[in-house]
Design a protein around this motif. Structure first.
Motif, PDB file in Angstrom:
ATOM      1  N   SER A  61     125.879  10.355 177.702  1.00  0.00           N
ATOM      2  CA  SER A  61     127.052  11.228 177.784  1.00  0.00           C
ATOM      3  C   SER A  61     126.892  12.229 178.925  1.00  0.00           C
ATOM      4  O   SER A  61     125.876  12.925 179.015  1.00  0.00           O
ATOM      5  CB  SER A  61     127.237  11.971 176.460  1.00  0.00           C
ATOM      6  OG  SER A  61     128.336  12.853 176.535  1.00  0.00           O
ATOM      7  N   ILE A  62     127.879  12.267 179.800  1.00  0.00           N
ATOM      8  CA  ILE A  62     127.872  13.207 180.927  1.00  0.00           C
ATOM      9  C   ILE A  62     129.181  13.970 180.925  1.00  0.00           C
ATOM     10  O   ILE A  62     130.258  13.391 180.747  1.00  0.00           O
ATOM     11  CB  ILE A  62     127.687  12.463 182.263  1.00  0.00           C
ATOM     12  CG1 ILE A  62     126.285  11.841 182.336  1.00  0.00           C
ATOM     13  CG2 ILE A  62     127.903  13.398 183.458  1.00  0.00           C
ATOM     14  CD1 ILE A  62     126.015  11.062 183.599  1.00  0.00           C
ATOM     15  N   ASN A  63     129.079  15.267 181.126  1.00  0.00           N
ATOM     16  CA  ASN A  63     130.270  16.117 181.200  1.00  0.00           C
ATOM     17  C   ASN A  63     130.817  16.039 182.624  1.00  0.00           C
ATOM     18  O   ASN A  63     130.335  16.720 183.519  1.00  0.00           O
ATOM     19  CB  ASN A  63     129.909  17.553 180.825  1.00  0.00           C
ATOM     20  CG  ASN A  63     131.117  18.484 180.909  1.00  0.00           C
ATOM     21  OD1 ASN A  63     132.253  18.041 181.141  1.00  0.00           O
ATOM     22  ND2 ASN A  63     130.882  19.780 180.737  1.00  0.00           N
ATOM     23  N   TRP A  64     131.843  15.207 182.797  1.00  0.00           N
ATOM     24  CA  TRP A  64     132.377  14.989 184.136  1.00  0.00           C
ATOM     25  C   TRP A  64     133.104  16.204 184.679  1.00  0.00           C
ATOM     26  O   TRP A  64     133.319  16.333 185.887  1.00  0.00           O
ATOM     27  CB  TRP A  64     133.295  13.774 184.148  1.00  0.00           C
ATOM     28  CG  TRP A  64     132.610  12.539 183.657  1.00  0.00           C
ATOM     29  CD1 TRP A  64     132.827  11.905 182.475  1.00  0.00           C
ATOM     30  CD2 TRP A  64     131.568  11.813 184.319  1.00  0.00           C
ATOM     31  NE1 TRP A  64     131.989  10.828 182.341  1.00  0.00           N
ATOM     32  CE2 TRP A  64     131.205  10.740 183.473  1.00  0.00           C
ATOM     33  CE3 TRP A  64     130.910  11.966 185.531  1.00  0.00           C
ATOM     34  CZ2 TRP A  64     130.211   9.825 183.808  1.00  0.00           C
ATOM     35  CZ3 TRP A  64     129.921  11.055 185.872  1.00  0.00           C
ATOM     36  CH2 TRP A  64     129.581   9.998 185.023  1.00  0.00           C
ATOM     37  N   LEU A 101     118.839  16.570 183.962  1.00  0.00           N
ATOM     38  CA  LEU A 101     118.484  15.840 185.184  1.00  0.00           C
ATOM     39  C   LEU A 101     118.015  14.414 184.884  1.00  0.00           C
ATOM     40  O   LEU A 101     118.446  13.459 185.535  1.00  0.00           O
ATOM     41  CB  LEU A 101     117.393  16.598 185.943  1.00  0.00           C
ATOM     42  CG  LEU A 101     117.134  16.118 187.380  1.00  0.00           C
ATOM     43  CD1 LEU A 101     118.346  16.362 188.248  1.00  0.00           C
ATOM     44  CD2 LEU A 101     115.904  16.825 187.964  1.00  0.00           C
ATOM     45  N   ALA A 102     117.148  14.256 183.891  1.00  0.00           N
ATOM     46  CA  ALA A 102     116.563  12.941 183.615  1.00  0.00           C
ATOM     47  C   ALA A 102     117.614  11.882 183.260  1.00  0.00           C
ATOM     48  O   ALA A 102     117.582  10.778 183.811  1.00  0.00           O
ATOM     49  CB  ALA A 102     115.508  13.049 182.514  1.00  0.00           C
ATOM     50  N   PRO A 103     118.565  12.174 182.354  1.00  0.00           N
ATOM     51  CA  PRO A 103     119.576  11.145 182.070  1.00  0.00           C
ATOM     52  C   PRO A 103     120.462  10.845 183.278  1.00  0.00           C
ATOM     53  O   PRO A 103     120.897   9.696 183.452  1.00  0.00           O
ATOM     54  CB  PRO A 103     120.382  11.733 180.909  1.00  0.00           C
ATOM     55  CG  PRO A 103     120.070  13.182 180.878  1.00  0.00           C
ATOM     56  CD  PRO A 103     118.700  13.320 181.434  1.00  0.00           C
ATOM     57  N   LEU A 104     120.709  11.843 184.124  1.00  0.00           N
ATOM     58  CA  LEU A 104     121.505  11.599 185.323  1.00  0.00           C
ATOM     59  C   LEU A 104     120.755  10.670 186.279  1.00  0.00           C
ATOM     60  O   LEU A 104     121.368   9.814 186.928  1.00  0.00           O
ATOM     61  CB  LEU A 104     121.841  12.919 186.011  1.00  0.00           C
ATOM     62  CG  LEU A 104     122.738  12.821 187.248  1.00  0.00           C
ATOM     63  CD1 LEU A 104     124.080  12.170 186.910  1.00  0.00           C
ATOM     64  CD2 LEU A 104     122.965  14.202 187.868  1.00  0.00           C
ATOM     65  N   ILE A 105     119.429  10.817 186.344  1.00  0.00           N
ATOM     66  CA  ILE A 105     118.624   9.908 187.172  1.00  0.00           C
ATOM     67  C   ILE A 105     118.816   8.476 186.698  1.00  0.00           C
ATOM     68  O   ILE A 105     118.999   7.552 187.501  1.00  0.00           O
ATOM     69  CB  ILE A 105     117.137  10.308 187.120  1.00  0.00           C
ATOM     70  CG1 ILE A 105     116.918  11.655 187.820  1.00  0.00           C
ATOM     71  CG2 ILE A 105     116.259   9.230 187.768  1.00  0.00           C
ATOM     72  CD1 ILE A 105     115.529  12.221 187.632  1.00  0.00           C
ATOM     73  N   GLN A 106     118.796   8.272 185.397  1.00  0.00           N
ATOM     74  CA  GLN A 106     118.990   6.919 184.858  1.00  0.00           C
ATOM     75  C   GLN A 106     120.345   6.349 185.260  1.00  0.00           C
ATOM     76  O   GLN A 106     120.457   5.165 185.623  1.00  0.00           O
ATOM     77  CB  GLN A 106     118.887   6.943 183.336  1.00  0.00           C
ATOM     78  CG  GLN A 106     117.528   7.307 182.791  1.00  0.00           C
ATOM     79  CD  GLN A 106     117.523   7.256 181.270  1.00  0.00           C
ATOM     80  OE1 GLN A 106     117.883   6.241 180.671  1.00  0.00           O
ATOM     81  NE2 GLN A 106     117.130   8.355 180.647  1.00  0.00           N
ATOM     82  N   GLU A 132     130.513   6.597 186.143  1.00  0.00           N
ATOM     83  CA  GLU A 132     130.966   6.519 184.747  1.00  0.00           C
ATOM     84  C   GLU A 132     130.627   5.171 184.104  1.00  0.00           C
ATOM     85  O   GLU A 132     130.211   5.107 182.945  1.00  0.00           O
ATOM     86  CB  GLU A 132     132.462   6.781 184.655  1.00  0.00           C
ATOM     87  CG  GLU A 132     132.965   6.859 183.211  1.00  0.00           C
ATOM     88  CD  GLU A 132     134.429   7.256 183.119  1.00  0.00           C
ATOM     89  OE1 GLU A 132     134.800   7.855 182.090  1.00  0.00           O
ATOM     90  OE2 GLU A 132     135.179   6.975 184.065  1.00  0.00           O
ATOM     91  N   ALA A 133     130.801   4.084 184.824  1.00  0.00           N
ATOM     92  CA  ALA A 133     130.552   2.763 184.235  1.00  0.00           C
ATOM     93  C   ALA A 133     129.091   2.621 183.810  1.00  0.00           C
ATOM     94  O   ALA A 133     128.795   2.110 182.719  1.00  0.00           O
ATOM     95  CB  ALA A 133     130.928   1.666 185.237  1.00  0.00           C
ATOM     96  N   ALA A 134     128.170   3.068 184.649  1.00  0.00           N
ATOM     97  CA  ALA A 134     126.752   2.973 184.309  1.00  0.00           C
ATOM     98  C   ALA A 134     126.406   3.897 183.143  1.00  0.00           C
ATOM     99  O   ALA A 134     125.599   3.534 182.277  1.00  0.00           O
ATOM    100  CB  ALA A 134     125.900   3.316 185.522  1.00  0.00           C
ATOM    101  N   ALA A 135     127.001   5.092 183.115  1.00  0.00           N
ATOM    102  CA  ALA A 135     126.758   6.005 182.001  1.00  0.00           C
ATOM    103  C   ALA A 135     127.210   5.379 180.683  1.00  0.00           C
ATOM    104  O   ALA A 135     126.513   5.452 179.665  1.00  0.00           O
ATOM    105  CB  ALA A 135     127.485   7.333 182.235  1.00  0.00           C
ATOM    106  N   ARG A 136     128.363   4.740 180.710  1.00  0.00           N
ATOM    107  CA  ARG A 136     128.874   4.070 179.506  1.00  0.00           C
ATOM    108  C   ARG A 136     127.955   2.901 179.120  1.00  0.00           C
ATOM    109  O   ARG A 136     127.664   2.695 177.935  1.00  0.00           O
ATOM    110  CB  ARG A 136     130.294   3.586 179.773  1.00  0.00           C
ATOM    111  CG  ARG A 136     131.024   3.082 178.547  1.00  0.00           C
ATOM    112  CD  ARG A 136     132.535   2.969 178.783  1.00  0.00           C
ATOM    113  NE  ARG A 136     132.850   2.223 179.996  1.00  0.00           N
ATOM    114  CZ  ARG A 136     133.420   2.746 181.069  1.00  0.00           C
ATOM    115  NH1 ARG A 136     133.726   4.041 181.113  1.00  0.00           N
ATOM    116  NH2 ARG A 136     133.686   1.991 182.122  1.00  0.00           N
TER     117      ARG A 136
END
Length: 553
Positions: free
Chosen positions: A194-197, A145-150, A185-189
């Protein structure tokens, strides 16, 4: 050749009015055109939504004795800033010698349901204390959850320069739920996260980010829309985040002895005689009216005083500006234009209460943090300003052993829309007798707090706008304040007033201004944070003084 001093009236003694005087005074010492600046403040105190109270928490007993009353102060209004992003505020504080009075706070948050079924703590910037992994946001949902919030946060920030006010918080989260990879995806990169899409639970996790974190946080903001977070323009909360929390590692600071004390220090600096700078006069208890006629501005009050000024800058709330400013019939088109702009700004009115009602906090005391934000059911009202903070943590008692070791009950400040949210018997009483305070504390309190004690005044904040209040409630530690709702109409009004100000400032510098009237105040820029008020003040002063050409697009 020299000319008579240019008489400038600033209506409003909050951070906007004081900042305007600061920048005009700092840059307005042209030998050929001196300024004479007067600030008019309706109330006895300066600072707008700022108030410091002293409360009695009980009898403190020590082995050394003797017993004594344990007195603490609490800031009921604007109470902290991030010096990483508050560059103008930091620069002014350094210049006037105030920066040492900004103290680090315990920057932690909890998100909780009132029934205790859910609790999360964000202890990213916890400096002293204990973080329980059971409730840690970093561990929630197996650490996903925390990295997804970022990522969700960075995506929204990256959108700010390309969206319109019609793009709402609700629409943004709907897009993220429906098309997570496309949106995020752009913000994650960019963040290296790393997010499992392909994860089928990803949309539900985005919904959790929305429901557990952002909707509660936005609903707790002072400028929140009472129709709910989903209806707000995305730029409203995220422009706030950009200023309040951006810029890298935050340097969160609270105002020692309250925000009002720093504004009083700024006011004292402004009125200090200096032959190299324009004079500044501050008039309090000045409930004035502004009459604008072609090429002329006249200020007056109910006692028969009146005076002409070359330029008037109204640095009040928009609704107050509508009340005090009148334009003559010759300026009817301008009057209609301004009325449409000012009338587009809605207001909420809220209360800050200092109390010991621990039932406002999470049921599990281990979850208590500086800021405690309730996760409400979807059907609950999202009326703004329902947030509770622990004053001991906000004022960083863990770093102050003289307070931290006292062993007395913790006390809280809650921001609510109804005083009945806090049982009266658990509201703390204000200490109104200055002789009860140690000299060191009394000397460090804001002047307005000391004056209220000496003179027994009750009319702090915007309490004068309330109906009759009984004497017992007057003695309690609370204040009443207001703030504009930062909805799409308000954002448009901010853009419209910018255009208006630019046109008037340009004409004024060309000697062609038919109506010498400008507007400032928190409602005119973003969420009205102190840094944004200062940005607006510096920009207006630059336009007035010809240091910067106003854009006329």
């Amino acid at each position: 050749m020299t000319y008579p001093a240019l008489k400038v009236a600033i209506v409003g003694g909050g951070v906007s009015g004081l900042s305007l005087a600061y920048y005009l005074r700092r840059h307005g010492a042209e030998p050929s055109r001196q300024l004479d600046i007067t600030i008019f403040e309706r109330k006895a105190s300066l600072g707008g939504n700022a108030e410091t109270v002293v409360v009695d928490l009980g009898i403190r007993r020590t082995e050394q004795g003797p017993d004594s009353h344990y007195l603490r102060w609490a800031d009921l209004g604007v109470n902290d800033v991030n010096l990483t992003t508050y560059k103008k505020l930091e620069a002014i504080m350094r210049e006037i010698g105030y920066l040492d009075h900004m103290k680090p706070l315990q920057d932690t948050e909890s998100y909780f349901t009132r029934d205790g079924r859910l609790a999360l703590t964000d202890d990213t910037y916890l400096q002293q204390g204990v973080s329980d992994p059971t409730f840690s946001l970093d561990a929630a949902d197996d650490g996903l959850l925390a990295p997804l919030i970022q990522v969700v946060h960075r995506t929204a920030l990256n959108l700010l320069d390309s969206i319109t006010p019609s793009y709402t918080v609700g629409a943004y989260f709907d897009d993220c739920v429906a098309r997570p990879r496309e949106m995020l995806e752009a913000a994650a990169r960019e963040l290296g996260i790393s997010i499992n899409w392909a994860d089928a639970s990803l949309p539900a996790r985005v919904e959790s980010v929305r429901t557990l974190i952002y909707y509660p946080r936005i609903a707790a903001m002072y400028f929140a829309d009472d129709r709910g977070p989903a209806e707000m323009p995305l730029e409203a909360p995220f422009q706030y985040y950009r200023v309040q929390e951006g810029g890298g590692e935050p340097r969160r600071r609270y105002f020692e002895y309250g925000a009002q004390r720093w504004l009083e220090a700024l006011a004292a600096y402004l009125v200090e005689p200096d032959d190299t700078k324009p004079p500044v006069t501050i008039r309090r208890h000045a409930d004035i009216r502004v009459r604008i006629e072609p090429g002329k501005a006249v200020l007056s009050d109910e006692y028969g005083w009146s005076e002409s000024f070359d330029l008037v800058i109204v640095a009040t709330h928009a609704d107050d500006a509508r009340r005090i400013v009148t334009l003559s019939d010759e300026l009817m088109s301008i009057r209609e234009r301004l009325d449409a702009i000012l009338g587009a700004v809605r207001y909420t009115r809220s209360y800050a209460v200092c109390h010991t009602a621990s039932g406002r906090l999470p049921p599990n005391k281990n979850v208590w943090r500086t800021y405690n934000i309730e996760i409400r059911d979807p059907g609950d009202t999202f009326f703004p300003y329902r947030i509770d903070y622990v004053a001991n943590l906000h004022q960083n008692d863990p770093a102050n052993p003289v307070y931290d070791s006292a062993g007395l009950p913790q006390y809280f400040v809650s921001l609510v829309n109804d005083l009945n949210c806090i049982p009266r018997q658990e509201m703390l009483d204000k200490v109104l007798d200055p002789t009860r305070l140690p000299k060191e504390m009394l000397d460090r309190l804001p002047e307005s707090t000391r004056v209220q004690m000496h003179e027994g005044l009750h009319e702090s904040g915007y309490k004068s706008e309330l109906p009759d209040i009984d004497e017992d409630l007057h003695r309690k530690a609370w204040t009443y304040f207001k703030h504009n709702v930062l909805d799409a109409r308000c954002i448009q009004a901010q853009r419209d007033i910018d255009r208006y100000n630019a046109e008037v400032a340009h004409a004024y510098r060309q000697g062609q201004a038919s109506w010498p009237l400008l507007f400032a105040g928190g409602w005119t820029r973003g969420a009205g944070l102190q840094e944004q008020c200062m940005e607006q003040a510096e920009r207006l002063s630059n336009w007035i003084l010809g240091r910067e050409e106003p854009p006329l697009k």
